[in-house]
Write a protein that holds these residues in place. Structure first.
Motif, short mmCIF file in Angstrom:
data_model
loop_
_atom_site.label_atom_id
_atom_site.label_comp_id
_atom_site.label_asym_id
_atom_site.label_seq_id
_atom_site.Cartn_x
_atom_site.Cartn_y
_atom_site.Cartn_z
N GLU A 146 -8.19 1.73 -1.77
CA GLU A 146 -8.12 0.39 -1.39
C GLU A 146 -7.12 -0.05 -2.99
O GLU A 146 -7.39 1.03 -4.01
CB GLU A 146 -9.05 0.62 -2.54
CG GLU A 146 -9.40 -1.58 -2.40
CD GLU A 146 -10.59 -2.26 -2.65
OE1 GLU A 146 -10.60 -3.46 -2.97
OE2 GLU A 146 -11.91 -1.73 -2.37
N VAL A 147 -6.04 -0.30 -3.00
CA VAL A 147 -5.32 -0.72 -4.15
C VAL A 147 -5.78 -1.96 -4.48
O VAL A 147 -5.54 -2.79 -3.51
CB VAL A 147 -3.77 -1.14 -3.38
CG1 VAL A 147 -2.72 -1.22 -4.46
CG2 VAL A 147 -3.64 0.27 -2.74
N VAL A 168 -4.88 2.26 -7.68
CA VAL A 168 -5.89 2.40 -6.87
C VAL A 168 -7.13 3.48 -6.90
O VAL A 168 -7.66 4.35 -8.04
CB VAL A 168 -4.72 3.34 -6.23
CG1 VAL A 168 -5.26 3.87 -4.70
CG2 VAL A 168 -3.45 3.10 -6.54
N GLU A 188 0.39 -1.52 -0.41
CA GLU A 188 -0.31 -0.16 -0.46
C GLU A 188 0.57 1.24 0.28
O GLU A 188 0.37 2.30 -0.94
CB GLU A 188 -0.97 0.04 1.54
CG GLU A 188 -1.93 -0.47 0.83
CD GLU A 188 -3.32 -1.05 2.35
OE1 GLU A 188 -2.73 -0.82 3.24
OE2 GLU A 188 -4.02 -1.81 2.32
#
Length: 122
Positions: free
Chosen positions: A106-107, A97, A10
């Motif tokens: 959120e990746v 992303v 992340e």
């Protein structure tokens, strides 16, 4: 004590997004601005960098009040992630992303590799 699991990718994924986002905004081309999306893309021989944001004109009779819109957002169980960013290198998708104004993100796709250093050098 609450334990939170954080993906090791992340941090680097967000760093690449944060580095490339101003580049695509400055040098990219507006490709779509209709319906619910505005897409700006930067395309070179080796790279395709796309950034989309929510875009829509209010429908007749739709409330424009920010309070009303925030109330609707609070009714959802999962936050909307209306902003998106994708990076393709040499024809392969390497990063995706999604995020929201409030900081949620959120990746969804992140492939580690030498492309990361190349992206940060752009």
């Amino acid at each position: 004590m609450t334990l939170s699991l954080v993906s090791s990718g992340e941090g680097p994924a967000l760093a690449i997004r944060d580095h490339l986002l101003p580049l695509v905004r400055e040098r990219g081309t507006l490709e779509i601005q209709s319906g619910t999306v505005r897409l700006v893309a930067l395309r070179t021989e080796a790279w395709t960098i796309e950034h989309w944001t929510p875009f829509n004109v209010l429908a007749e009779g739709e409330a424009s009040s920010p309070g009303y819109r925030h109330a609707l957002e609070r009714q959802r169980t999962r936050p909307d992630l209306p902003y998106g960013f994708e990076v393709w290198h040499a024809g392969a998708k390497v990063l995706s992303v999604l995020w929201a104004d409030g900081g949620a993100f959120e990746v969804t796709h992140f492939v580690r590799g030498p492309w990361e250093a190349e992206a940060l050098a752009l």
